[in-house]
Scaffold this motif. Sequence first.
Motif, PDB file in Angstrom:
ATOM      1  N   VAL A 182       4.174  10.540   3.826  1.00 37.58           N
ATOM      2  CA  VAL A 182       5.315  10.403   2.923  1.00 37.58           C
ATOM      3  C   VAL A 182       6.490   9.708   3.600  1.00 37.58           C
ATOM      4  O   VAL A 182       7.218   8.950   2.946  1.00 37.58           O
ATOM      5  CB  VAL A 182       5.739  11.762   2.306  1.00 37.58           C
ATOM      6  N   VAL A 183       6.684   9.924   4.892  1.00 37.98           N
ATOM      7  CA  VAL A 183       7.782   9.250   5.594  1.00 37.98           C
ATOM      8  C   VAL A 183       7.534   7.748   5.655  1.00 37.98           C
ATOM      9  O   VAL A 183       8.436   6.949   5.373  1.00 37.98           O
ATOM     10  CB  VAL A 183       7.977   9.840   7.011  1.00 37.98           C
ATOM     11  N   ASN A 184       6.332   7.337   5.976  1.00 38.01           N
ATOM     12  CA  ASN A 184       6.033   5.906   6.064  1.00 38.01           C
ATOM     13  C   ASN A 184       6.055   5.228   4.692  1.00 38.01           C
ATOM     14  O   ASN A 184       6.506   4.087   4.574  1.00 38.01           O
ATOM     15  CB  ASN A 184       4.682   5.686   6.755  1.00 38.01           C
ATOM     16  N   ILE A 185       5.591   5.907   3.664  1.00 42.20           N
ATOM     17  CA  ILE A 185       5.647   5.330   2.319  1.00 42.20           C
ATOM     18  C   ILE A 185       7.098   5.237   1.853  1.00 42.20           C
ATOM     19  O   ILE A 185       7.499   4.245   1.228  1.00 42.20           O
ATOM     20  CB  ILE A 185       4.789   6.150   1.337  1.00 42.20           C
ATOM     21  N   THR A 186       7.902   6.252   2.157  1.00 43.79           N
ATOM     22  CA  THR A 186       9.321   6.212   1.792  1.00 43.79           C
ATOM     23  C   THR A 186      10.027   5.073   2.511  1.00 43.79           C
ATOM     24  O   THR A 186      10.856   4.377   1.929  1.00 43.79           O
ATOM     25  CB  THR A 186      10.010   7.554   2.123  1.00 43.79           C
ATOM     26  N   GLU A 187       9.696   4.865   3.768  1.00 48.60           N
ATOM     27  CA  GLU A 187      10.277   3.751   4.519  1.00 48.60           C
ATOM     28  C   GLU A 187       9.949   2.423   3.842  1.00 48.60           C
ATOM     29  O   GLU A 187      10.814   1.554   3.712  1.00 48.60           O
ATOM     30  CB  GLU A 187       9.755   3.760   5.953  1.00 48.60           C
ATOM     31  N   PHE A 188       8.719   2.283   3.370  1.00 47.47           N
ATOM     32  CA  PHE A 188       8.344   1.063   2.656  1.00 47.47           C
ATOM     33  C   PHE A 188       9.122   0.934   1.350  1.00 47.47           C
ATOM     34  O   PHE A 188       9.631  -0.141   1.014  1.00 47.47           O
ATOM     35  CB  PHE A 188       6.839   1.043   2.384  1.00 47.47           C
ATOM     36  N   LEU A 189       9.217   2.031   0.584  1.00 45.76           N
ATOM     37  CA  LEU A 189       9.915   1.979  -0.711  1.00 45.76           C
ATOM     38  C   LEU A 189      11.411   1.714  -0.554  1.00 45.76           C
ATOM     39  O   LEU A 189      12.011   1.058  -1.388  1.00 45.76           O
ATOM     40  CB  LEU A 189       9.704   3.289  -1.475  1.00 45.76           C
ATOM     41  N   PHE A 190      12.011   2.219   0.511  1.00 46.53           N
ATOM     42  CA  PHE A 190      13.448   2.035   0.723  1.00 46.53           C
ATOM     43  C   PHE A 190      13.778   0.666   1.316  1.00 46.53           C
ATOM     44  O   PHE A 190      14.719   0.018   0.892  1.00 46.53           O
ATOM     45  CB  PHE A 190      13.996   3.108   1.655  1.00 46.53           C
ATOM     46  N   PHE A 191      13.011   0.257   2.318  1.00 49.08           N
ATOM     47  CA  PHE A 191      13.397  -0.913   3.102  1.00 49.08           C
ATOM     48  C   PHE A 191      12.378  -2.051   3.079  1.00 49.08           C
ATOM     49  O   PHE A 191      12.635  -3.117   3.625  1.00 49.08           O
ATOM     50  CB  PHE A 191      13.660  -0.512   4.553  1.00 49.08           C
ATOM     51  N   GLY A 192      11.194  -1.824   2.503  1.00 49.48           N
ATOM     52  CA  GLY A 192      10.180  -2.866   2.436  1.00 49.48           C
ATOM     53  C   GLY A 192       9.499  -3.145   3.761  1.00 49.48           C
ATOM     54  O   GLY A 192       8.837  -4.153   3.911  1.00 49.48           O
ATOM     55  N   GLU A 193       9.649  -2.249   4.718  1.00 52.22           N
ATOM     56  CA  GLU A 193       9.036  -2.452   6.034  1.00 52.22           C
ATOM     57  C   GLU A 193       7.615  -1.904   6.041  1.00 52.22           C
ATOM     58  O   GLU A 193       7.272  -1.002   5.296  1.00 52.22           O
ATOM     59  CB  GLU A 193       9.881  -1.766   7.111  1.00 52.22           C
ATOM     60  N   ASN A 194       6.793  -2.444   6.909  1.00 49.36           N
ATOM     61  CA  ASN A 194       5.393  -2.032   7.090  1.00 49.36           C
ATOM     62  C   ASN A 194       4.602  -2.136   5.784  1.00 49.36           C
ATOM     63  O   ASN A 194       3.829  -1.257   5.440  1.00 49.36           O
ATOM     64  CB  ASN A 194       5.320  -0.601   7.634  1.00 49.36           C
ATOM     65  N   GLN A 195       4.785  -3.237   5.083  1.00 51.70           N
ATOM     66  CA  GLN A 195       4.121  -3.430   3.799  1.00 51.70           C
ATOM     67  C   GLN A 195       2.600  -3.412   3.938  1.00 51.70           C
ATOM     68  O   GLN A 195       1.914  -2.859   3.089  1.00 51.70           O
ATOM     69  CB  GLN A 195       4.578  -4.733   3.166  1.00 51.70           C
ATOM     70  N   GLU A 196       2.092  -3.985   5.004  1.00 46.87           N
ATOM     71  CA  GLU A 196       0.640  -4.041   5.187  1.00 46.87           C
ATOM     72  C   GLU A 196       0.044  -2.664   5.461  1.00 46.87           C
ATOM     73  O   GLU A 196      -1.120  -2.419   5.186  1.00 46.87           O
ATOM     74  CB  GLU A 196       0.264  -5.018   6.309  1.00 46.87           C
ATOM     75  N   GLU A 197       0.847  -1.726   5.961  1.00 46.10           N
ATOM     76  CA  GLU A 197       0.355  -0.383   6.236  1.00 46.10           C
ATOM     77  C   GLU A 197       0.549   0.565   5.059  1.00 46.10           C
ATOM     78  O   GLU A 197      -0.030   1.654   5.043  1.00 46.10           O
ATOM     79  CB  GLU A 197       1.078   0.206   7.450  1.00 46.10           C
ATOM     80  N   ALA A 198       1.349   0.203   4.092  1.00 41.20           N
ATOM     81  CA  ALA A 198       1.712   1.118   3.001  1.00 41.20           C
ATOM     82  C   ALA A 198       0.483   1.598   2.222  1.00 41.20           C
ATOM     83  O   ALA A 198       0.371   2.782   1.910  1.00 41.20           O
ATOM     84  CB  ALA A 198       2.712   0.457   2.056  1.00 41.20           C
ATOM     85  N   TRP A 199      -0.429   0.703   1.915  1.00 45.12           N
ATOM     86  CA  TRP A 199      -1.609   1.106   1.157  1.00 45.12           C
ATOM     87  C   TRP A 199      -2.474   2.082   1.951  1.00 45.12           C
ATOM     88  O   TRP A 199      -3.057   3.019   1.389  1.00 45.12           O
ATOM     89  CB  TRP A 199      -2.405  -0.113   0.717  1.00 45.12           C
ATOM     90  N   SER A 200      -2.571   1.890   3.266  1.00 46.51           N
ATOM     91  CA  SER A 200      -3.333   2.823   4.104  1.00 46.51           C
ATOM     92  C   SER A 200      -2.714   4.220   4.074  1.00 46.51           C
ATOM     93  O   SER A 200      -3.426   5.225   4.023  1.00 46.51           O
ATOM     94  CB  SER A 200      -3.395   2.325   5.548  1.00 46.51           C
ATOM     95  N   TRP A 201      -1.385   4.268   4.103  1.00 48.55           N
ATOM     96  CA  TRP A 201      -0.701   5.565   4.029  1.00 48.55           C
ATOM     97  C   TRP A 201      -0.917   6.207   2.664  1.00 48.55           C
ATOM     98  O   TRP A 201      -1.082   7.433   2.568  1.00 48.55           O
ATOM     99  CB  TRP A 201       0.787   5.419   4.319  1.00 48.55           C
TER     100      TRP A 201
END
Length: 175
Positions: A138-157
């Motif tokens: 949830v922390v890594n997905i939230t980071e993607f939703l807030f800042f768009g970072e680690n887009q390539e890892e978001a689906w794995s999370w």
Amino acid sequence: IGEDTRIFMITLPGIIWVVFFFTGVLGLGKSFLQELESDCLGGLLSSPVERSVLFLGKMLANTLFLMITLLIFIPSVIILFGIELRSWYGLFSLVFFGTVGLSSLGTLLSALTISVKGKELLLPVIIFPLMIPGLLCVVNITEFLFFGENQEEAWSWWKLLIGFDVILFLCIIRT
């Protein structure tokens, strides 16, 4: 923006979910308190209903309570800090799956520790190590939703979070 503000914004997704998990565990610890205090837990367990249905009902009530809390908390943070969210649908999905994971595990462990002396201390000690995979997701997905970072890892999370929730939910059903 200053260095302190940048560091805070980077850690904001983790802060949000750790605060939510701590408050969620406090609520889950009191999940079976009413049944225990009114001595109706034995009556519930002797009712002609499968025990999994009782646990499922308690888990759904806990999920609803936790979800409402999170749906008030996260938009408040978004507005307060002026975050441009990438997807509201993604946020609602994240709130759902993050809450189901915590609620499933928390309901199961609350039921297991209900009659143990010192259950207020035992539940957090047991639940936090088991929630680390869900917390990381949830922390890594939230980071993607807030800042768009680690887009390539978001689906794995996302896949890991959904798998984690399915396993925990099945544990509740099979109990």
